[in-house]
Motif scaffolding. Sequence first.
Motif, mmCIF file in Angstrom:
data_model
loop_
_atom_site.group_PDB
_atom_site.id
_atom_site.type_symbol
_atom_site.label_atom_id
_atom_site.label_comp_id
_atom_site.label_asym_id
_atom_site.label_seq_id
_atom_site.Cartn_x
_atom_site.Cartn_y
_atom_site.Cartn_z
ATOM 1 N N VAL A 278 0.979 -16.755 17.820
ATOM 2 C CA VAL A 278 1.946 -15.729 18.118
ATOM 3 C C VAL A 278 1.259 -14.302 18.406
ATOM 4 O O VAL A 278 0.288 -13.864 17.782
ATOM 5 C CB VAL A 278 2.820 -15.443 16.924
ATOM 6 C CG1 VAL A 278 3.869 -16.770 16.784
ATOM 7 C CG2 VAL A 278 2.163 -15.042 15.716
ATOM 8 N N ASP A 279 1.650 -13.885 19.443
ATOM 9 C CA ASP A 279 1.168 -12.342 20.019
ATOM 10 C C ASP A 279 2.280 -11.434 19.767
ATOM 11 O O ASP A 279 3.252 -11.060 20.403
ATOM 12 C CB ASP A 279 1.152 -12.331 21.704
ATOM 13 C CG ASP A 279 0.633 -11.332 22.163
ATOM 14 O OD1 ASP A 279 0.095 -10.278 21.434
ATOM 15 O OD2 ASP A 279 1.065 -10.851 23.354
ATOM 16 N N VAL A 280 2.310 -10.752 18.533
ATOM 17 C CA VAL A 280 3.129 -9.953 18.185
ATOM 18 C C VAL A 280 2.185 -8.537 17.526
ATOM 19 O O VAL A 280 0.993 -8.532 17.348
ATOM 20 C CB VAL A 280 4.008 -10.197 16.851
ATOM 21 C CG1 VAL A 280 4.812 -11.291 17.506
ATOM 22 C CG2 VAL A 280 3.349 -10.629 15.716
ATOM 23 N N ARG A 281 2.874 -7.260 17.872
ATOM 24 C CA ARG A 281 2.359 -6.098 17.088
ATOM 25 C C ARG A 281 3.083 -5.926 15.778
ATOM 26 O O ARG A 281 4.384 -6.179 15.608
ATOM 27 C CB ARG A 281 2.678 -4.785 18.098
ATOM 28 C CG ARG A 281 2.181 -3.817 17.417
ATOM 29 C CD ARG A 281 2.364 -2.261 18.131
ATOM 30 N NE ARG A 281 1.739 -1.191 17.489
ATOM 31 C CZ ARG A 281 1.381 -0.002 18.180
ATOM 32 N NH1 ARG A 281 1.752 0.001 19.332
ATOM 33 N NH2 ARG A 281 0.527 0.879 17.493
ATOM 34 N N ILE A 282 2.400 -5.679 14.716
ATOM 35 C CA ILE A 282 3.006 -5.103 13.480
ATOM 36 C C ILE A 282 3.208 -3.887 13.094
ATOM 37 O O ILE A 282 2.357 -3.004 13.249
ATOM 38 C CB ILE A 282 2.077 -6.143 12.231
ATOM 39 C CG1 ILE A 282 1.981 -7.349 12.513
ATOM 40 C CG2 ILE A 282 2.628 -5.825 11.051
ATOM 41 C CD1 ILE A 282 3.252 -8.422 12.515
ATOM 42 N N ILE A 283 4.439 -3.688 12.591
ATOM 43 C CA ILE A 283 4.702 -2.301 12.012
ATOM 44 C C ILE A 283 5.541 -2.345 10.957
ATOM 45 O O ILE A 283 6.235 -3.333 10.890
ATOM 46 C CB ILE A 283 5.459 -1.009 13.228
ATOM 47 C CG1 ILE A 283 4.603 -1.252 14.465
ATOM 48 C CG2 ILE A 283 5.748 0.023 12.290
ATOM 49 C CD1 ILE A 283 5.607 -0.344 15.417
ATOM 50 N N ALA A 284 4.595 -1.712 9.844
ATOM 51 C CA ALA A 284 5.300 -2.037 8.400
ATOM 52 C C ALA A 284 5.825 -0.710 7.873
ATOM 53 O O ALA A 284 5.480 0.281 8.300
ATOM 54 C CB ALA A 284 4.544 -2.764 7.540
ATOM 55 N N ALA A 285 6.903 -0.748 6.949
ATOM 56 C CA ALA A 285 7.329 0.487 6.383
ATOM 57 C C ALA A 285 7.708 0.220 4.744
ATOM 58 O O ALA A 285 8.144 -0.742 4.451
ATOM 59 C CB ALA A 285 8.641 0.972 7.029
ATOM 60 N N THR A 286 7.909 1.311 4.210
ATOM 61 C CA THR A 286 7.955 1.081 2.742
ATOM 62 C C THR A 286 8.504 2.371 2.226
ATOM 63 O O THR A 286 7.773 3.608 2.984
ATOM 64 C CB THR A 286 6.838 0.557 1.857
ATOM 65 O OG1 THR A 286 7.294 0.488 0.416
ATOM 66 C CG2 THR A 286 5.456 1.480 1.882
ATOM 67 N N HIS A 287 9.217 2.632 1.070
ATOM 68 C CA HIS A 287 9.207 4.066 0.417
ATOM 69 C C HIS A 287 8.577 3.847 -0.900
ATOM 70 O O HIS A 287 8.618 4.937 -1.665
ATOM 71 C CB HIS A 287 10.882 3.828 0.060
ATOM 72 C CG HIS A 287 11.488 3.042 -0.959
ATOM 73 N ND1 HIS A 287 11.645 1.842 -0.882
ATOM 74 C CD2 HIS A 287 11.920 3.414 -2.449
ATOM 75 C CE1 HIS A 287 12.065 1.267 -1.753
ATOM 76 N NE2 HIS A 287 12.117 2.144 -2.723
ATOM 77 N N ARG A 288 7.827 2.815 -1.146
ATOM 78 C CA ARG A 288 6.920 2.625 -2.515
ATOM 79 C C ARG A 288 5.616 3.222 -2.292
ATOM 80 O O ARG A 288 5.247 3.462 -1.096
ATOM 81 C CB ARG A 288 6.888 1.133 -2.690
ATOM 82 C CG ARG A 288 8.318 0.616 -3.037
ATOM 83 C CD ARG A 288 8.294 -0.602 -3.849
ATOM 84 N NE ARG A 288 9.525 -1.101 -4.095
ATOM 85 C CZ ARG A 288 10.645 -0.707 -5.022
ATOM 86 N NH1 ARG A 288 10.031 0.193 -5.878
ATOM 87 N NH2 ARG A 288 11.752 -1.530 -5.287
ATOM 88 N N ASP A 289 4.975 3.564 -3.328
ATOM 89 C CA ASP A 289 3.621 4.027 -3.166
ATOM 90 C C ASP A 289 2.895 2.694 -3.306
ATOM 91 O O ASP A 289 2.606 2.337 -4.445
ATOM 92 C CB ASP A 289 3.630 5.052 -4.282
ATOM 93 C CG ASP A 289 2.113 5.260 -4.520
ATOM 94 O OD1 ASP A 289 1.060 4.935 -4.014
ATOM 95 O OD2 ASP A 289 1.642 6.411 -5.438
ATOM 96 N N LEU A 290 2.275 2.335 -1.949
ATOM 97 C CA LEU A 290 1.454 1.022 -2.230
ATOM 98 C C LEU A 290 0.154 1.204 -2.847
ATOM 99 O O LEU A 290 -0.463 0.085 -3.362
ATOM 100 C CB LEU A 290 1.417 0.695 -0.903
ATOM 101 C CG LEU A 290 2.532 -0.067 -0.022
ATOM 102 C CD1 LEU A 290 2.074 -0.583 1.265
ATOM 103 C CD2 LEU A 290 3.347 -0.790 -0.850
ATOM 104 N N ASP A 291 -0.454 2.477 -3.027
ATOM 105 C CA ASP A 291 -1.688 2.670 -3.803
ATOM 106 C C ASP A 291 -1.453 2.207 -5.169
ATOM 107 O O ASP A 291 -2.188 1.550 -5.904
ATOM 108 C CB ASP A 291 -2.435 4.099 -3.391
ATOM 109 C CG ASP A 291 -2.742 4.119 -2.011
ATOM 110 O OD1 ASP A 291 -3.646 3.280 -1.561
ATOM 111 O OD2 ASP A 291 -2.310 4.839 -1.326
ATOM 112 N N ALA A 292 -0.197 2.822 -5.686
ATOM 113 C CA ALA A 292 0.000 2.592 -7.016
ATOM 114 C C ALA A 292 0.450 1.187 -7.366
ATOM 115 O O ALA A 292 -0.226 0.481 -8.139
ATOM 116 C CB ALA A 292 1.366 3.555 -7.436
ATOM 117 N N ALA A 293 0.864 0.429 -6.430
ATOM 118 C CA ALA A 293 1.231 -0.986 -6.567
ATOM 119 C C ALA A 293 0.013 -1.823 -6.455
ATOM 120 O O ALA A 293 0.039 -2.610 -7.102
ATOM 121 C CB ALA A 293 2.182 -1.189 -5.480
#
Length: 477
Positions: A278-293
């Motif tokens: 699959v040829d897709v571009r990935i953009i992700a988002a979050t309101h959480r602190d992923l470093d802490a996660a």
Amino acid sequence: MSDRARVLVADDEASIRFVLRETLESAGHEVVEVASGDAALEALAARPFDLAFFDIRMPGPSGLELLEQLRALRTDVAVVIVTAQNTFENAVEAMKRGALDYLVKPFGMDAVLALVAKVQHTRALERELRALRREVGRKVAPGERLVGRSPALLEVFKTIGRVAASDVAVLITGESGTGKELVARAIHQAGARTEGPFVAVNAAAIPRELLESELFGHERGAFTGAIESRAGRFREARGGTLFLDEIGDMPTELQAKLLRVLQSGEVTSVGGRKPEHVDVRIIAATHRDLDAAVRDGRFREDLLYRLRVVPIEIPPLRERGEDVSALAQHFVARYSEELGTGPRVLSQGALERLLAHTWPGNVRELENAIKRALVLSAGEVLTPDAFAFLLAAPGGEGAGDGAGLEELVVREVDEALAAGASDLHEALLRRIERPLLERVLAHTGGNQLRAAALLGINRNTLRKKLTELGIDVPARP
């Protein structure tokens, strides 16, 4: 603005005009000098200026009166009030009426040149922001455009412009309601994949037992209820962008499979055996602190590295007050048409109430507040009363509708009058200003630059107020 600024000097003292002209022209700027308020109005009507120095007292309209009359001329000239009397009232009144700053005679030429440089820098940022907004919003529907003029939003626009043409993964972070999906759509629309689909998946809104099928698809009979095969969002986004919203809420068992897809570019559906490219571009988002996660073991570190090739952080609305007014005007124009209420405008008092709100729900809360005010208000002008609900405290009816503060002011004034006090204006302002400044400084940990931005005043003005009130700035950690 080029390096050459156009400056108007309006002062009835020839010596002041001479010194300003010599200093500014020596620095390469163009200067027009006049000796009265009437002559200043004529000059402003004849040509645009970047900066104007107005004497607070001169023949014709005073500097403060000129500030009021500038609105009718529809000019965005920055104004510095020049005064021989350094009084609290003059300073407050000048800033209330929209002055950039004020100078007390005699003043140093370094301060003058610094103000010119500040205006030049601000104008350059505004031009860059307009250009970036045109580029990013070129193909975006009006209701989906990012709106604002704050330096923080300008940085977001800059990053969008830099990453749009490539296919690198982008991780957008920010509190709920700040507009993370709008940023993702702006990247998609400004890039080479604009003709392809933009497919959004909210990992927090889909039950975990269905999320794998939603993302990767499934084969017929793969599980109970799978009566027909499904392509999945990765395949639907072929040639375009897949937006993984609230990625921080993705179950850990799915994170490993997502990582494999990002590494290989191949998707295997639930119940399927053959992987498909699959040829897709990935953009992700979050309101959480992923470093802490990651530290807590709730999010894979290797997946975070894959997603956060380019990070974009959207500050909360309370930290970019300049955007509140622009967004409010935008939403009024948009929803007065969509809701069929007829043309509506915001009064200055209504804008001030919106600026005073902390917006815990960010842009989404502001948008809904405008909708509510438009639907429930009868007049063409939205007054502060149309937004009284914003100041209502949770759990208390009308607890924060502003009446408490007004009643306190009335009581204080009545008691002072009964005691025969004088200088009520200055005394009351000082009582209100002290806790206001102390509270904001405590909130920013002593950072005066951030405090000035939250207060909506110049940093130098904040420093002067702190000195006048004898406020000690808390030490920064």
